[in-house]
Design a protein around this motif. Structure first.
Motif, short mmCIF file in Angstrom:
data_model
loop_
_atom_site.label_atom_id
_atom_site.label_comp_id
_atom_site.label_asym_id
_atom_site.label_seq_id
_atom_site.Cartn_x
_atom_site.Cartn_y
_atom_site.Cartn_z
N UNK A 106 -0.62 -6.04 -8.21
CA UNK A 106 -1.47 -7.16 -7.79
C UNK A 106 -2.87 -7.13 -8.40
N UNK A 107 -3.23 -6.02 -9.05
CA UNK A 107 -4.58 -5.87 -9.59
C UNK A 107 -4.74 -6.73 -10.86
N UNK A 108 -5.82 -7.47 -10.87
CA UNK A 108 -6.22 -8.24 -12.05
C UNK A 108 -7.57 -7.69 -12.47
N UNK A 109 -7.73 -7.39 -13.75
CA UNK A 109 -8.99 -6.86 -14.26
C UNK A 109 -9.96 -8.01 -14.50
N UNK A 110 -11.00 -8.08 -13.71
CA UNK A 110 -12.06 -9.06 -13.89
C UNK A 110 -13.06 -8.47 -14.86
N UNK A 111 -13.28 -9.13 -16.00
CA UNK A 111 -14.15 -8.63 -17.05
C UNK A 111 -15.47 -9.40 -17.05
N UNK A 112 -16.59 -8.68 -17.19
CA UNK A 112 -17.88 -9.36 -17.28
C UNK A 112 -18.35 -9.42 -18.73
N UNK A 121 -7.89 -9.43 -6.98
CA UNK A 121 -6.55 -9.95 -6.71
C UNK A 121 -6.63 -11.47 -6.80
N UNK A 122 -5.55 -12.08 -7.27
CA UNK A 122 -5.55 -13.53 -7.43
C UNK A 122 -5.20 -14.26 -6.14
N UNK A 123 -4.45 -13.61 -5.26
CA UNK A 123 -4.01 -14.22 -4.01
C UNK A 123 -4.45 -13.32 -2.86
N UNK A 125 -3.34 -12.66 0.08
CA UNK A 125 -2.30 -11.85 0.72
C UNK A 125 -1.85 -10.67 -0.13
N UNK A 126 -2.12 -10.70 -1.41
CA UNK A 126 -1.72 -9.62 -2.32
C UNK A 126 -2.74 -8.48 -2.23
N UNK A 127 -2.42 -7.48 -1.47
CA UNK A 127 -3.33 -6.36 -1.24
C UNK A 127 -3.44 -5.46 -2.46
N UNK A 128 -4.63 -4.84 -2.63
CA UNK A 128 -4.86 -3.92 -3.75
C UNK A 128 -5.53 -2.63 -3.28
N UNK A 129 -5.55 -2.39 -1.98
CA UNK A 129 -6.27 -1.24 -1.42
C UNK A 129 -5.84 0.10 -2.00
N UNK A 130 -4.55 0.31 -2.18
CA UNK A 130 -4.07 1.57 -2.74
C UNK A 130 -4.54 1.77 -4.16
N UNK A 131 -4.54 0.70 -4.96
CA UNK A 131 -5.02 0.79 -6.34
C UNK A 131 -6.52 1.07 -6.37
N UNK A 132 -7.27 0.43 -5.48
CA UNK A 132 -8.72 0.67 -5.42
C UNK A 132 -8.98 2.12 -5.01
N UNK A 133 -8.21 2.65 -4.07
CA UNK A 133 -8.37 4.05 -3.67
C UNK A 133 -8.10 4.99 -4.84
N UNK A 134 -7.10 4.67 -5.66
CA UNK A 134 -6.79 5.48 -6.83
C UNK A 134 -7.93 5.42 -7.84
N UNK A 135 -8.48 4.25 -8.06
CA UNK A 135 -9.62 4.10 -8.98
C UNK A 135 -10.81 4.89 -8.47
N UNK A 136 -11.06 4.82 -7.17
CA UNK A 136 -12.16 5.60 -6.60
C UNK A 136 -11.92 7.10 -6.76
N UNK A 137 -10.68 7.54 -6.57
CA UNK A 137 -10.35 8.97 -6.74
C UNK A 137 -10.62 9.42 -8.18
N UNK A 138 -10.25 8.60 -9.13
CA UNK A 138 -10.54 8.94 -10.53
C UNK A 138 -12.04 9.00 -10.76
#
Length: 164
Positions: A106-112, A121-123, A125-138
């Motif tokens: 569900x993760x979409x990379x928003x580029x600046x 996330x585009x929708x 209801x499409x959760x991304x919490x686990x992916x965000x936790x992984x990014x934070x861990x890295x």
């Protein structure tokens, strides 16, 4: 509960923990973090202070090593790029958790304009919490304050850098 039809199955299989009611149960989250800290050698718990400051304070009072990690472009861009590289190099593995796979999908990379990226996330209801936790861990793995605690996990071998 959300309208995601897969949630009940993920809960039954143990991939999702559900609390009663429509409000986040911070007492349940605290107990589960404490249990994880009893089971594993936890060197740091990253948290975004948005709606978690009180929980972090309570855990810190119980000697859990809490580290504030704000969900900002500055903190998320490099680790998200590293995660992308690890995936492309096939240096990351997980245990087949379907909920996590769904969240990562569900993760979409928003580029600046400075070529920074940020998870979106585009929708709704499409959760991304686990992916965000992984990014934070890295991100925590290279944070100056905590990097020494993770040095033993660095490797140039064929073994996945990060596995769960």
């Amino acid at each position: 509960k959300s309208g995601n039809s897969q949630y009940d199955g993920w809960e039954t299989l143990g991939y999702l923990r559900v609390s009663d009611g429509a409000v986040t149960d911070f007492d349940q989250i605290e107990e589960e973090i404490l249990e994880d800290c009893r089971r594993f050698q936890v060197t740091a718990v990253a948290y975004d202070p948005w709606q978690a400051t009180q929980l972090a304070g309570r855990l810190s009072d119980k000697d859990i090593p809490m580290v504030e990690y704000r969900n900002t472009v500055q903190n998320m861009s490099d680790p998200m790029k590293w995660l992308e590289a690890l995936v492309q190099d096939r240096r990351i593995a997980h245990d087949g958790d379907p909920a996590l796979a769904w969240m990562i999908g569900n993760v979409v990379a928003k580029r600046d304009f400075k070529d920074n990226i940020f998870p979106r996330k585009e929708v709704y209801e499409n959760k991304i919490d686990g992916a965000v936790a992984l990014i934070m861990a890295l991100g925590m793995c290279v944070n100056e304050e905590t990097a020494g605690a993770f040095e033993e996990y660095e490797s140039d071998s064929e073994v996945p850098f990060f596995s769960w």
